[in-house]
Design a protein around this motif. Structure first.
Motif, PDB file in Angstrom:
ATOM      1  N   LYS A   6      69.616  51.987 -16.455  1.00 45.81           N
ATOM      2  CA  LYS A   6      69.728  51.105 -15.285  1.00 45.81           C
ATOM      3  C   LYS A   6      69.396  49.662 -15.666  1.00 45.81           C
ATOM      4  O   LYS A   6      68.735  48.946 -14.942  1.00 45.81           O
ATOM      5  CB  LYS A   6      68.762  51.571 -14.180  1.00 45.81           C
ATOM      6  CG  LYS A   6      69.037  52.972 -13.701  1.00 45.81           C
ATOM      7  CD  LYS A   6      70.380  53.084 -13.053  1.00 45.81           C
ATOM      8  CE  LYS A   6      70.593  54.485 -12.533  1.00 45.81           C
ATOM      9  NZ  LYS A   6      71.953  54.793 -12.263  1.00 45.81           N
ATOM     10  N   ASP A   7      69.867  49.248 -16.828  1.00 43.39           N
ATOM     11  CA  ASP A   7      69.627  47.886 -17.297  1.00 43.39           C
ATOM     12  C   ASP A   7      70.652  46.959 -16.639  1.00 43.39           C
ATOM     13  O   ASP A   7      71.848  47.059 -16.899  1.00 43.39           O
ATOM     14  CB  ASP A   7      69.751  47.840 -18.819  1.00 43.39           C
ATOM     15  CG  ASP A   7      69.372  46.493 -19.391  1.00 43.39           C
ATOM     16  OD1 ASP A   7      69.000  45.599 -18.612  1.00 43.39           O
ATOM     17  OD2 ASP A   7      69.451  46.348 -20.623  1.00 43.39           O
ATOM     18  N   ASP A   8      70.178  46.047 -15.776  1.00 41.40           N
ATOM     19  CA  ASP A   8      71.087  45.139 -15.053  1.00 41.40           C
ATOM     20  C   ASP A   8      71.762  44.138 -15.981  1.00 41.40           C
ATOM     21  O   ASP A   8      72.821  43.602 -15.652  1.00 41.40           O
ATOM     22  CB  ASP A   8      70.332  44.395 -13.953  1.00 41.40           C
ATOM     23  CG  ASP A   8      69.869  45.324 -12.853  1.00 41.40           C
ATOM     24  OD1 ASP A   8      70.493  46.391 -12.678  1.00 41.40           O
ATOM     25  OD2 ASP A   8      68.871  44.996 -12.188  1.00 41.40           O
ATOM     26  N   SER A   9      71.167  43.859 -17.127  1.00 42.43           N
ATOM     27  CA  SER A   9      71.727  42.867 -18.026  1.00 42.43           C
ATOM     28  C   SER A   9      72.943  43.402 -18.788  1.00 42.43           C
ATOM     29  O   SER A   9      73.731  42.626 -19.299  1.00 42.43           O
ATOM     30  CB  SER A   9      70.677  42.383 -19.023  1.00 42.43           C
ATOM     31  OG  SER A   9      70.272  43.448 -19.847  1.00 42.43           O
ATOM     32  N   ALA A  10      73.086  44.706 -18.872  1.00 38.47           N
ATOM     33  CA  ALA A  10      74.208  45.289 -19.596  1.00 38.47           C
ATOM     34  C   ALA A  10      74.878  46.351 -18.726  1.00 38.47           C
ATOM     35  O   ALA A  10      74.386  47.461 -18.616  1.00 38.47           O
ATOM     36  CB  ALA A  10      73.731  45.910 -20.896  1.00 38.47           C
ATOM     37  N   PRO A  11      75.983  45.998 -18.076  1.00 38.72           N
ATOM     38  CA  PRO A  11      76.665  46.985 -17.232  1.00 38.72           C
ATOM     39  C   PRO A  11      77.172  48.155 -18.077  1.00 38.72           C
ATOM     40  O   PRO A  11      77.501  48.004 -19.245  1.00 38.72           O
ATOM     41  CB  PRO A  11      77.830  46.196 -16.624  1.00 38.72           C
ATOM     42  CG  PRO A  11      78.028  45.029 -17.506  1.00 38.72           C
ATOM     43  CD  PRO A  11      76.697  44.733 -18.147  1.00 38.72           C
ATOM     44  N   ALA A  12      77.195  49.311 -17.468  1.00 35.95           N
ATOM     45  CA  ALA A  12      77.657  50.513 -18.165  1.00 35.95           C
ATOM     46  C   ALA A  12      79.112  50.338 -18.582  1.00 35.95           C
ATOM     47  O   ALA A  12      79.934  49.838 -17.818  1.00 35.95           O
ATOM     48  CB  ALA A  12      77.508  51.726 -17.259  1.00 35.95           C
ATOM     49  N   SER A  13      79.404  50.734 -19.764  1.00 36.93           N
ATOM     50  CA  SER A  13      80.761  50.625 -20.277  1.00 36.93           C
ATOM     51  C   SER A  13      81.664  51.594 -19.526  1.00 36.93           C
ATOM     52  O   SER A  13      81.265  52.721 -19.229  1.00 36.93           O
ATOM     53  CB  SER A  13      80.772  50.955 -21.765  1.00 36.93           C
ATOM     54  OG  SER A  13      82.094  51.098 -22.227  1.00 36.93           O
ATOM     55  N   PRO A  14      82.887  51.168 -19.238  1.00 35.11           N
ATOM     56  CA  PRO A  14      83.824  52.093 -18.589  1.00 35.11           C
ATOM     57  C   PRO A  14      84.228  53.245 -19.516  1.00 35.11           C
ATOM     58  O   PRO A  14      84.824  54.212 -19.077  1.00 35.11           O
ATOM     59  CB  PRO A  14      85.030  51.219 -18.256  1.00 35.11           C
ATOM     60  CG  PRO A  14      84.926  50.037 -19.137  1.00 35.11           C
ATOM     61  CD  PRO A  14      83.465  49.843 -19.436  1.00 35.11           C
ATOM     62  N   LEU A  15      83.868  53.145 -20.785  1.00 39.31           N
ATOM     63  CA  LEU A  15      84.199  54.204 -21.735  1.00 39.31           C
ATOM     64  C   LEU A  15      83.184  55.334 -21.742  1.00 39.31           C
ATOM     65  O   LEU A  15      83.447  56.394 -22.318  1.00 39.31           O
ATOM     66  CB  LEU A  15      84.297  53.627 -23.150  1.00 39.31           C
ATOM     67  CG  LEU A  15      85.431  52.642 -23.384  1.00 39.31           C
ATOM     68  CD1 LEU A  15      85.349  52.083 -24.794  1.00 39.31           C
ATOM     69  CD2 LEU A  15      86.763  53.309 -23.151  1.00 39.31           C
ATOM     70  N   ILE A  16      82.028  55.126 -21.122  1.00 35.53           N
ATOM     71  CA  ILE A  16      80.976  56.140 -21.177  1.00 35.53           C
ATOM     72  C   ILE A  16      81.456  57.477 -20.617  1.00 35.53           C
ATOM     73  O   ILE A  16      81.268  58.518 -21.246  1.00 35.53           O
ATOM     74  CB  ILE A  16      79.702  55.670 -20.439  1.00 35.53           C
ATOM     75  CG1 ILE A  16      79.052  54.509 -21.171  1.00 35.53           C
ATOM     76  CG2 ILE A  16      78.710  56.804 -20.268  1.00 35.53           C
ATOM     77  CD1 ILE A  16      78.449  54.854 -22.501  1.00 35.53           C
TER      78      ILE A  16
END
Length: 84
Positions: free
Chosen positions: A41-51
């Motif tokens: 839940k790190d706001d500085s790095a959005p989850a990759s759409p590839l996850i």
């Protein structure tokens, strides 16, 4: 490793079991890593759409490795190896 021509079918089955276990462990490690990345839940790095697609691929790899492991165990046991 011994020359493959000198190995018995039981030796080859034992090797197959070892390799299938290693493949499963690697696939499970990847799946665990991807699960951790998707849950971050790190706001500085959005989850990759590839996850998500990578998680699905890792899940399929785990399932395939598990099937291979079970098959190798059955072959080994069918050749007379004592189950530990």
């Amino acid at each position: 490793m011994a020359d493959s021509n000198s190995l018995t079918p039981l030796d080859l089955a034992r090797q197959a079991v070892t390799q299938a276990e290693a493949a499963y462990e690697l696939a499970l490690e990847l799946q665990t890593l991807l699960d951790a990345l998707s849950g971050a839940k790190d706001d500085s790095a959005p989850a990759s759409p590839l996850i998500f697609p990578l998680q699905r691929m890792a899940n399929r790899a785990c399932l395939a490795a598990d099937v291979a492991h079970v098959a190798a165990l059955r072959v080994r046991d069918g050749l007379g190896e004592v189950v530990r």
